[in-house]
Design an enzyme around this catalytic site. Structure first.
Site, PDB file in Angstrom:
ATOM      1  N   PRO A   1       0.818  -1.205   0.000  1.00 51.53           N
ATOM      2  CA  PRO A   1       0.000   0.000   0.000  1.00 51.53           C
ATOM      3  C   PRO A   1       0.856   1.261   0.000  1.00 51.53           C
ATOM      4  O   PRO A   1       1.995   1.267   0.449  1.00 51.53           O
ATOM      5  CB  PRO A   1      -0.809  -0.109   1.283  1.00 51.53           C
ATOM      6  N   CYS A   2       0.278   2.307  -0.538  1.00 51.44           N
ATOM      7  CA  CYS A   2       1.071   3.479  -0.851  1.00 51.44           C
ATOM      8  C   CYS A   2       0.402   4.757  -0.384  1.00 51.44           C
ATOM      9  O   CYS A   2       0.640   5.799  -0.953  1.00 51.44           O
ATOM     10  CB  CYS A   2       1.235   3.521  -2.359  1.00 51.44           C
TER      11      CYS A   2
END
Ligand code: SAH
Length: 660
Positions: free
Chosen positions: A282-283
């Site tokens: 995830p970013c």
């Protein structure tokens, strides 16, 4: 002959000299003497850049990469001669050090500047490299490979691994998603439903890593080939130590491991090796939409630490292939340091690597969506290439079908109301069998034949009233509501000469958040999509307040299914969880056709079909997504091999160019 060449630009006292291989000496027409040079790159000279940023790994200071960058330089730049030797990339670190013991530097891979690619060198082999020929044995076994396994980390509902499998099978490699990990229970449930033969773990990837590490400690401690090892330490079972006396240890190989106490039933079975590790760590810490991101030290942001965990797992499992996806901002924020880190880790782990951006619209979707994809391949394997686009990204006139759905539609399943009219509709409605989806095992699984999740996030009464007043025309948005004016500075404001219109509830028709979003300059609040438009990207939320998500001529936002189609999920793919969670899973996913194209490229590399091919990209077959061909392939896969070959041959005239 290799020469060290004095730094010519950005010369700094503490910077090491450039290194190059001199290919020619000559005198210029100006009477001065020059040399032509082919450059070597140190890791920090490549796109990896500042290796000092990354404290948790280092590069071998003797390792450089041979590039194809050449130019002519003044003879005065030469500082001294250095000895550089070529080393077999397949050797381990110790063996490399040995081969390179009396050299100043060594190189084992090439570096290609325009494609940020580190790759095995097929030519230039010299005698001292320690390069052996067991590579050939490898080639044969992999070339014959028809099956492979995937571990999908941060798997979400499964867009990435699903696409990889669907694409690989067309190239003749059946990939099975053997394991998947995601902490979100709804995403986990969606994954499980669509992939019943996968071991889907509902936990944090960092816990999964701890488990793997724990497991390896156990293996090291207790797996002994012979049972006469008196030095074996006591085995802890349920907190109690059991002395394993002489002759008692009988474990030959650990094939299964349980996690947690007796109540947790989840087990991990690492009975085979992981061939492909894929994932989209995830970013949120990186997203351009996140105003709280830590710009100066992005790896310190907990939300970006997942990339470190992902690479720790690569380092631990050493899969043959790695594919990491992320937002394009990973290459922008803070000089792209998170992207550079990911590449740097792979290269330091001795992976061939390639980093690039892909646009979903180029693979047949009316969605732009640009994402970063990073490939890694063990030195014994062939590094996959990027698949060339099959479509132009701007689509005009391709009207999606109009299903009339109301704002309060809540049915998870409805019947198709019209026959498929476009090639896209025919494609997206293909059954599991026709799509060659083996997630249920051996081409089985329900073929649905229904329209799933074709329901929108229900607008509240106020928003519904607002949406009903947005005209059905291209480009319409909140600015078309009564009372809104737009100044010369392109800022929207309420006409001060009239009383602001109100809704039945007494709330203003034009909400303040719409007027103030992006300082009044945005066209997004309550924006309508139009038939001939490409959406920029499918988001994870469905509220119409700050994104264009209204259906062209209905009073509602796009349904979960419409978003899923924009992401290229086959219609049979079911989402689970509350409706907002379903939007989230769809919006988070890798667009399936992009992953599918990558899967094809992966299979070609896995089977060494692209070995020694110097083209930097591969062309997908014209029939790649052709519906008639998909049906023929499905029939062929269930009949005998000979009949299949015949049928495929006969059908090849059906394939279209794929360029539309
Ligand atoms: N690649 C997926 C989408 C990934 S979105 C696809 O193509 O469908 C990122 C996912 O990571 C989300 O589903 C989120 O639940 C999960 N996630 C976030 N942090 C996590 C963690 N620490 N451990 C496991 N999963 C995590």
């Amino acid at each position: 002959m290799t020469w060290r060449v004095r730094r010519m630009r950005n010369a700094g006292e503490n910077l090491p000299d450039y290194i190059g291989r001199i290919t020619e000496f000559f005198e210029g027409v100006d009477g001065r003497r020059y040399f032509a040079c082919r450059w070597f790159f140190r890791p920090q000279d490549t796109v990896i850049s500042n290796t000092k940023l990354f404290k948790d790994h280092t590069h071998d200071p003797k390792r450089v990469f041979l590039s194809d960058e050449r130019n002519d330089n003044d003879l005065d730049c030469i500082v001294s001669k250095v000895k550089i030797i070529q080393v077999d990339p397949k050797l381990d670190q110790e063996a490399k050090a040995q081969v390179a013991a009396d050299a100043d530097l060594y190189f084992d891979m090439s570096y290609t500047v325009p494609y940020s690619t580190f790759e095995n060198i097929t030519l230039d082999i010299n005698e001292n490299s320690g390069i052996s020929f067991d590579a050939e044995a490898n080639s044969e076994s992999d070339a014959a490979a028809t099956k492979a396994t995937i571990l999908d980390l941060y798997s979400g509902c499964g867009g990435m691994s699903t696409g990889l499998c669907l694409g690989a099978v067309i190239a003749g490699l059946q990939i099975e998603t053997r394991w998947a990990v995601d902490l979100n229970t709804n995403a986990w449930e969606s994954f499980k439903y669509n992939h019943p033969i996968t071991e889907v773990r509902n936990e944090k990837v960092e816990d999964f890593l701890l488990l793997l590490q724990e497991w390896s400690v156990l293996c090291d401690k207790y797996i002994h080939k012979h049972n006469d090892d008196a030095s074996a330490s006591p085995l802890k079972v349920g907190g109690e130590e059991h002395e394993l006396g002489k002759g008692k240890l009988v474990i030959d190989k650990l094939t299964a491991i349980c996690y947690g106490g007796a109540k947790r039933e989840k087990c991990i079975y690492f009975k085979g090796d992981v061939d492909v590790l894929c994932g989209g760590p995830p970013c949120q810490g990186l997203s351009g939409n996140n105003r709280h991101r830590k710009c100066d030290k992005p790896l310190d942001d907990d939300k970006n630490r997942q990339i470190v965990t992902f690479m720790d797992i690569v380092s631990f499992l050493k899969p043959k292939y790695v594919l990491m996806e992320n937002v394009a901002d990973i290459l922008k924020l803070n000089g792209g340091s998170v992207g550079r880190y990911a590449l740097s880790r792979l290269v330091a782990l001795n992976y061939q690597s390639r980093m690039g951006l892909m646009v979903a619209g180029c693979y047949g979707l009316p969605q732009f969506r640009m994402r970063m994809f990073l490939w890694g391949a063990l030195p014994t394997m062939v590094l996959p290439k990027y698949p060339l686009p099959t479509h132009d990204v701007v689509v005009h006139g391709g009207a999606p079908s109009a299903f009339s759905v109301s704002n309060d539609e809540t049915a998870d399943e409805t019947m198709y109301s019209v026959k498929a009219e476009t090639e896209f509709q025919r494609y997206i409605r293909l059954s599991r069998k026709e799509m060659l989806d083996y997630s249920f095992g051996d081409n089985k699984g329900p073929s649905e034949g229904m329209l799933l999740d074709h329901r929108p996030l229900k607008l509240n009464k106020d928003d519904y009233e607002r949406v009903k007043q947005i005209p059905h025309q291209k480009g319409a948005n909140f600015r078309n509501l009564t009372g809104v004016k737009v100044g010369q500075d392109n800022v929207a404001y309420m006409d001060p000469t009239v009383k602001p219109p109100c809704l039945e509830s007494g709330k203003p028709l034009v909400p303040y958040y719409a007027l103030s979003f992006m300082h009044g300059k945005s066209l997004k609040p309550f924006g309508r999509l139009w038939w001939d438009e490409t959406v920029p990207t499918v988001f994870t939320r469905a509220e119409p307040h700050n994104q264009i998500i209204l259906h062209p001529d209905q009073a509602r936002v796009l349904t979960v299914r419409e978003n899923a189609r924009l992401q290229g999920f086959p219609d049979y793919y079911r989402m689970y969880g509350p409706i907002k969670e379903r939007y989230m899973q769809v919006g988070n996913a890798v667009a399936v056709p992009v992953a599918r194209a990558l899967g094809y490229a992966l299979a070609q590399a896995f089977q060494r079909k692209t070995e020694g091919n110097n083209n930097l990209m591969i062309v997908l077959p014209g029939s790649f997504s052709d519906v008639a061909m998909m049906r023929v392939r499905a029939r062929a896969s269930s009949s005998g091999a000979e009949a299949a070959a015949k049928e495929l041959e006969g059908a090849s005239y059906l394939s279209s160019s794929g360029n539309n």
